[in-house]
Each structure stands twice: as structure tokens, then as C-alpha cells.
Design an enzyme around this catalytic site. Structure first.
Site, mmCIF file in Angstrom:
data_model
loop_
_atom_site.group_PDB
_atom_site.id
_atom_site.type_symbol
_atom_site.label_atom_id
_atom_site.label_comp_id
_atom_site.label_asym_id
_atom_site.label_seq_id
_atom_site.Cartn_x
_atom_site.Cartn_y
_atom_site.Cartn_z
ATOM 1 N N LYS A 25 0.836 -1.209 0.000
ATOM 2 C CA LYS A 25 0.000 0.000 0.000
ATOM 3 C C LYS A 25 0.870 1.258 0.000
ATOM 4 C CE LYS A 25 -2.158 -1.144 3.810
ATOM 5 N NZ LYS A 25 -1.469 -2.417 4.112
ATOM 6 N N ARG A 100 -9.928 0.521 8.403
ATOM 7 C CA ARG A 100 -9.454 -0.817 8.747
ATOM 8 C C ARG A 100 -10.473 -1.608 9.540
ATOM 9 N NH1 ARG A 100 -3.674 0.159 8.528
ATOM 10 N NH2 ARG A 100 -2.540 -1.715 9.047
ATOM 11 N N ARG A 137 11.656 -6.374 4.810
ATOM 12 C CA ARG A 137 11.433 -4.931 4.639
ATOM 13 C C ARG A 137 12.402 -4.099 5.481
ATOM 14 N NH1 ARG A 137 5.689 -2.126 5.365
ATOM 15 N NH2 ARG A 137 5.720 -3.319 7.292
ATOM 16 N N ARG A 170 11.085 -2.241 10.970
ATOM 17 C CA ARG A 170 10.001 -1.688 11.799
ATOM 18 C C ARG A 170 9.755 -2.636 12.964
ATOM 19 N NH1 ARG A 170 5.049 0.101 7.977
ATOM 20 N NH2 ARG A 170 3.925 -1.168 9.469
ATOM 21 N N ARG A 181 -0.637 -9.266 13.211
ATOM 22 C CA ARG A 181 -1.204 -8.273 12.272
ATOM 23 C C ARG A 181 -2.043 -8.972 11.206
ATOM 24 N NH1 ARG A 181 3.982 -5.518 10.339
ATOM 25 N NH2 ARG A 181 2.687 -4.234 9.005
HETATM 26 P P1 G5P Z 1 0.439 0.587 8.670
HETATM 27 O O1 G5P Z 1 1.618 1.439 8.718
HETATM 28 O O2 G5P Z 1 -0.724 0.992 7.843
HETATM 29 P P2 G5P Z 1 0.197 -2.036 7.458
HETATM 30 O O3 G5P Z 1 0.345 -3.191 8.380
HETATM 31 O O4 G5P Z 1 -1.141 -1.863 6.887
HETATM 32 O O5 G5P Z 1 0.894 -0.877 8.292
HETATM 33 P P3 G5P Z 1 2.466 -1.904 6.006
HETATM 34 O O6 G5P Z 1 3.177 -2.914 6.866
HETATM 35 O O7 G5P Z 1 2.876 -0.465 6.097
HETATM 36 O O8 G5P Z 1 0.963 -2.062 6.181
HETATM 37 P P4 G5P Z 1 2.265 -1.754 3.144
HETATM 38 O O9 G5P Z 1 2.286 -0.270 3.257
HETATM 39 O O10 G5P Z 1 1.033 -2.408 2.610
HETATM 40 O O11 G5P Z 1 2.646 -2.435 4.510
HETATM 41 O O12 G5P Z 1 3.479 -2.284 2.276
HETATM 42 P P5 G5P Z 1 4.871 -1.570 1.853
HETATM 43 O O13 G5P Z 1 5.593 -1.043 3.029
HETATM 44 O O14 G5P Z 1 4.622 -0.642 0.709
HETATM 45 O O15 G5P Z 1 5.652 -2.833 1.242
HETATM 46 C C1 G5P Z 1 5.933 -3.969 2.036
HETATM 47 C C2 G5P Z 1 7.171 -4.676 1.446
HETATM 48 O O16 G5P Z 1 6.854 -5.232 0.161
HETATM 49 C C3 G5P Z 1 8.369 -3.750 1.200
HETATM 50 O O17 G5P Z 1 9.560 -4.413 1.558
HETATM 51 C C4 G5P Z 1 8.312 -3.423 -0.279
HETATM 52 O O18 G5P Z 1 9.616 -3.200 -0.813
HETATM 53 C C5 G5P Z 1 7.669 -4.688 -0.869
HETATM 54 N N1 G5P Z 1 6.753 -4.327 -1.970
HETATM 55 C C6 G5P Z 1 5.906 -3.277 -2.004
HETATM 56 N N2 G5P Z 1 5.174 -3.244 -3.127
HETATM 57 C C7 G5P Z 1 5.535 -4.354 -3.829
HETATM 58 C C8 G5P Z 1 5.124 -4.909 -5.078
HETATM 59 O O19 G5P Z 1 4.256 -4.370 -5.794
HETATM 60 N N3 G5P Z 1 5.722 -6.053 -5.467
HETATM 61 C C9 G5P Z 1 6.691 -6.668 -4.715
HETATM 62 N N4 G5P Z 1 7.203 -7.808 -5.148
HETATM 63 N N5 G5P Z 1 7.106 -6.167 -3.511
HETATM 64 C C10 G5P Z 1 6.555 -5.031 -3.085
HETATM 65 O O20 G5P Z 1 -0.101 0.351 10.153
HETATM 66 C C11 G5P Z 1 0.760 0.017 11.190
HETATM 67 C C12 G5P Z 1 -0.020 -0.063 12.474
HETATM 68 O O21 G5P Z 1 -0.598 1.209 12.768
HETATM 69 C C13 G5P Z 1 -1.893 1.075 13.344
HETATM 70 C C14 G5P Z 1 -2.066 -0.431 13.577
HETATM 71 O O22 G5P Z 1 -1.563 -0.743 14.854
HETATM 72 C C15 G5P Z 1 -1.193 -1.044 12.476
HETATM 73 O O23 G5P Z 1 -0.797 -2.374 12.747
HETATM 74 N N6 G5P Z 1 -2.892 1.613 12.419
HETATM 75 C C16 G5P Z 1 -4.218 1.589 12.638
HETATM 76 N N7 G5P Z 1 -4.976 1.124 13.663
HETATM 77 C C17 G5P Z 1 -6.311 1.236 13.559
HETATM 78 N N8 G5P Z 1 -6.923 1.795 12.476
HETATM 79 C C18 G5P Z 1 -6.211 2.275 11.424
HETATM 80 N N9 G5P Z 1 -6.846 2.820 10.353
HETATM 81 C C19 G5P Z 1 -4.793 2.181 11.482
HETATM 82 N N10 G5P Z 1 -3.802 2.552 10.632
HETATM 83 C C20 G5P Z 1 -2.665 2.187 11.207
HETATM 84 MG MG MG Z 2 2.543 1.082 4.858
#
Ligand code: G5P
Ligand code: MG
Length: 225
Positions: A25, A100, A137, A170, A181
Site C-alpha cells: 500500500k 481498517r 522490509r 520496523r 497483524r
Molecule cells: P500501517 O503502517 O498501515 P500495514 O500493516 O497496513 O501498516 P504496512 O506494513 O505499512 O501495512 P504496506 O504499506 O502495505 O505495509 O506495504 P509496503 O511497506 O509498501 O511494502 C511492504 C514490502 O513489500 C516492502 O519491503 C516493499 O519493498 C515490498 N513491496 C511493495 N510493493 C511491492 C510490489 O508491488 N511487489 C513486490 N514484489 N514487492 C513489493 O499500520 C501500522 C499499524 O498502525 C496502526 C495499527 O496498529 C497497524 O498495525 N494503524 C491503525 N490502527 C487502527 N486503524 C487504522 N486505520 C490504522 N492505521 C494504522
Molecule cells: Mg505502509
């Protein structure tokens, strides 16, 4: 590249990026936001900024985040609606990591003006790939840029290509927290896929391809939507 005219003051576009933790994302949101010329709003990034500045909000969110749990809805909603009230969101915005839960989705629905064009993009990635991505990551401590030691490593180990900052794992990417998660995602967030499908605003994209291929697929859906 020039921002495309896919959003306008009379027809603001609100884009939601859905998908499990680590589905890409954040990576994709940075690119889409640049392409469409609308701000990227990540609730996770807003919490992490508050944690690094040691604010009251950050202190409250940290315990939940480091345990892989969701921050309570009322805390998230106050922070999010404050952010989208800023002038840069008047012509649309891109939400990453929000909503979420069903109550968050319902609160957003009440908040959105009637003329808003809502598009929900769901990045589909199976759990086993998520676990591998989280393990690899690396995030820049200074600018937040994201790498992966297996799939997209930095040019120099441990150093951000963009700003020279230190690359860290992280705290919530530890194996046991990632499992929690994922559990939370399947029980509380996955039902939103059906919620938005029923409204006819959901577009599904295979998130297992390379970032470039995924980005092109997302842009195709946005142009059609
Ligand atoms: P976050 O910060 O929103 P998450 O758990 O939803 O965290 P995260 O971990 O940030 O999501 P992402 O953003 O979906 O993941 O993914 P990313 O960081 O871009 O990529 C992940 C990995 O894959 C990287 O190493 C990247 O290089 C690789 N990659 C990316 N894209 C691709 C692709 O297209 N292809 C390939 N092959 N690889 C790829 O939330 C964190 C915490 O905050 C709280 C919660 O506690 C949550 O756990 N929180 C909330 N709580 C309640 N309500 C809400 N709305 C909340 N929002 C956050
Ligand atoms: Mg993210």
C-alpha cells in the site's frame, strides 16, 4: 511526470488502498499520489511520526502498534478527520491503511461529501508472501522510504538511496507481530472487501507482481473508475 487530471474540485476523487499488512500500500501510494497530484495519507505513517515526536497520541498508539493490534477507532478517526480537513485535501486524497474496521468505513462514508468519487483498490497478496516481505522490509529512519533486502535492496547495505539515512526494521515487522497483524487483518479488515464490493466501488489488483507491474494495473483501474 505530470499529474493527470483525474480529480477536480467539482468531482474530488477519494482513493482507498486496501490490502493486508505488507501488501505494498505504502509503496504504491507514493507513486499514485504523485501521478494523480493528490495527497497520500497513511494513518500508520501519521502514528509513526507522532511516536518519533513522543506526542500523547504517539504514546497511546505505540502500545497497540508494537503488539500488532489496531489503535482504537476513536483515536484514529479524530486524527484522520483532522488531516483530511486541511486545504490540500479539497480536491481529493489517497488513503493508505484507513479504513481498517467497519465502524471506520461507516464513519468515513458519513464524512464524505455527496459529489466525491470513491474508488477502493484492493491489493491481493497471500499470507506466505506477506511474511517473507515483512521479514525483508527495511525502512529509512529519516525519510520513510521502503526497501526489501530480497526484492528491492538499497544500493549500499543499511543506507537509504534517497537521503543517506539509516535503514531499520520496523518494530512491528518481527515475525510474531506480523502473525498477529495478519490475524487482525483477516478478522477486522478483510470484511471491508465485501463491504465495498457490495457498493460497486471495489477494484481488485494482483499485488504479487513487481512494483512497476502492480502500479500500471492500479493506474488502469483508476482511469476506468
Ligand atoms: P500501517 O503502517 O498501515 P500495514 O500493516 O497496513 O501498516 P504496512 O506494513 O505499512 O501495512 P504496506 O504499506 O502495505 O505495509 O506495504 P509496503 O511497506 O509498501 O511494502 C511492504 C514490502 O513489500 C516492502 O519491503 C516493499 O519493498 C515490498 N513491496 C511493495 N510493493 C511491492 C510490489 O508491488 N511487489 C513486490 N514484489 N514487492 C513489493 O499500520 C501500522 C499499524 O498502525 C496502526 C495499527 O496498529 C497497524 O498495525 N494503524 C491503525 N490502527 C487502527 N486503524 C487504522 N486505520 C490504522 N492505521 C494504522
Ligand atoms: Mg505502509
Amino acid at each position: 511526470m505530470q499529474a493527470q487530471d483525474l480529480s477536480s474540485p467539482s468531482n474530488p476523487k477519494v482513493v482507498i488502498l486496501l490490502g493486508p499488512p505488507g501488501s505494498g500500500k505504502g509503496t504504491q501510494a507514493v507513486r499514485i499520489s504523485k501521478e494523480l497530484g493528490i495527497p497520500h495519507i497513511s494513518t500508520g505513517d501519521l502514528f509513526r511520526e507522532n511516536i518519533s515526536q513522543d506526542t500523547e497520541l504517539g504514546k497511546r498508539a505505540k502500545t497497540f502498534m508494537n503488539a500488532g493490534k489496531l489503535v482504537p477507532d476513536e483515536v484514529v478517526l479524530d486524527m484522520l478527520f483532522d488531516r483530511v480537513a486541511r486545504p490540500d485535501c479539497a480536491h481529493g486524497y489517497l488513503l493508505d491503511g484507513f479504513p481498517r474496521t467497519l465502524p471506520q468505513a461507516e464513519a468515513l462514508e458519513k464524512h464524505l461529501a455527496k459529489n466525491v468519487q470513491l474508488i477502493v483498490l484492493d491489493l491481493e497478496v497471500p499470507d506466505e508472501i506477506i511474511v517473507k516481505r515483512a521479514e525483508g522490509r527495511l525502512t529509512c529512519k529519516s525519510c520513510g522510504n521502503v526497501y526489501n533486502k530480497y526484492f528491492s535492496p538499497p544500493l549500499k547495505e543499511g543506507v537509504c538511496d534517497k537521503c543517506g539515512g539509516e535503514l531499520i526494521q520496523r518494530p512491528d515487522d518481527k515475525a510474531d507481530v506480523v502473525q498477529e497483524r495478519l490475524r487482525v487483518y483477516h478478522s477486522q479488515t478483510a470484511p471491508l472487501v465485501e463491504f465495498y464490493a457490495k457498493k460497486g466501488v471495489l477494484q481488485r489488483v494482483d499485488g504479487t507482481k513487481t512494483p512497476e507491474v502492480v502500479f500500471q494495473a492500479l493506474m488502469q483501474k483508476l482511469k476506468k473508475g
